[in-house]
Motif scaffolding. Sequence first.
Motif, PDB file in Angstrom:
ATOM      1  N   PRO A  33       0.680  -1.475  -0.021  1.00  0.00           N
ATOM      2  CA  PRO A  33       0.064  -0.040  -0.030  1.00  0.00           C
ATOM      3  C   PRO A  33       0.846   1.586   0.042  1.00  0.00           C
ATOM      4  O   PRO A  33       0.110   2.297  -0.607  1.00  0.00           O
ATOM      5  N   ARG A  41      -4.689   7.132  -1.383  1.00  0.00           N
ATOM      6  CA  ARG A  41      -5.336   5.976  -0.380  1.00  0.00           C
ATOM      7  C   ARG A  41      -6.069   6.811   0.503  1.00  0.00           C
ATOM      8  O   ARG A  41      -6.605   6.247   1.268  1.00  0.00           O
ATOM      9  N   VAL A  46      -8.688  -0.220   1.234  1.00  0.00           N
ATOM     10  CA  VAL A  46      -7.622  -0.916   0.487  1.00  0.00           C
ATOM     11  C   VAL A  46      -7.563  -2.433   1.058  1.00  0.00           C
ATOM     12  O   VAL A  46      -6.976  -2.739   2.470  1.00  0.00           O
TER      13      VAL A  46
END
Length: 292
Positions: A33, A41, A46
């Motif tokens: 990530p 983000r 995620v």
Amino acid sequence: MIVVTTPTGNIGRHVVRHRLAAGEALRLIVRDPSKLPHDVREQVEVVEGSHGDAAVVDRALRGADAVFWLCPPTPSPTPAAATVDFARPGAEAMRRHGVRHIVAATTLGRDTPWQERAGNATGSIQMVDLLRTTGAAVRGLALPAFMENALRQAPAIRQGKMFGPIAPDKKLPHTASRDTGAAAAGLLSDRSWSGQEDVPVLGPEELSYTDLAAIISEVTGREVRYERQTYEAYKEAAIGYGLTDAFAQGFVDMLRAKEEGMDNVAPRATAIIGATSFRQWVEEELQPALAD
């Protein structure tokens, strides 16, 4: 909810940007990530891990309406291991969770004489066949060679050369990753389509490798010439980079099929034609990379 695989890759990152700009809810499967841009983000869910992992895809696909699927270019024992075997857990999770639409990156070659003997392209087509068994509506984005392949030859280009086994005067389609990403994002936007079919995504022109070298020369001011390798030399070099014999042979078989005409039979009238010419791509992406 749209699930996007390979969201930091050449294609996936464009899919993410397009769909975020439209306000779509996204869930990204990503190994690391930290490679996601900070602004991305902050706007997405995620799921960390590989989309070849059954537990990861099961978690990611819960409640998903649609998926962008791309098998990462990971060296594997065989072409089928890199595509069909990798995608098997994902296909099972898509079926289990009732995913309705799948957009998958694949290759040209379906319904041609080369379909069963094109090495890595054959594996990619078989991967889409597996996704079709989920019962979802499926669009395979059938792709030729990427313009970005030239970036792999940047060290040689700096020395005035490009290499490959395909005949120098063979005209072929090429596509830019950004245009493939835009095509995928468009299909994910309007999911009124049904059925299962492949859709070619082609660049605006067909060019030989001699043409590509000439365009690079004109844009960059560096004289670049294309030098043809034998397929045997190409395979030896691929094995030298760490590929297995079977996987290297898969690339050889795919390139032979392209040279014989596999990529030329896709009807342009029904294809998605990308906006990016090779000259534009060289100006915007290759030339800056050569200056680094």
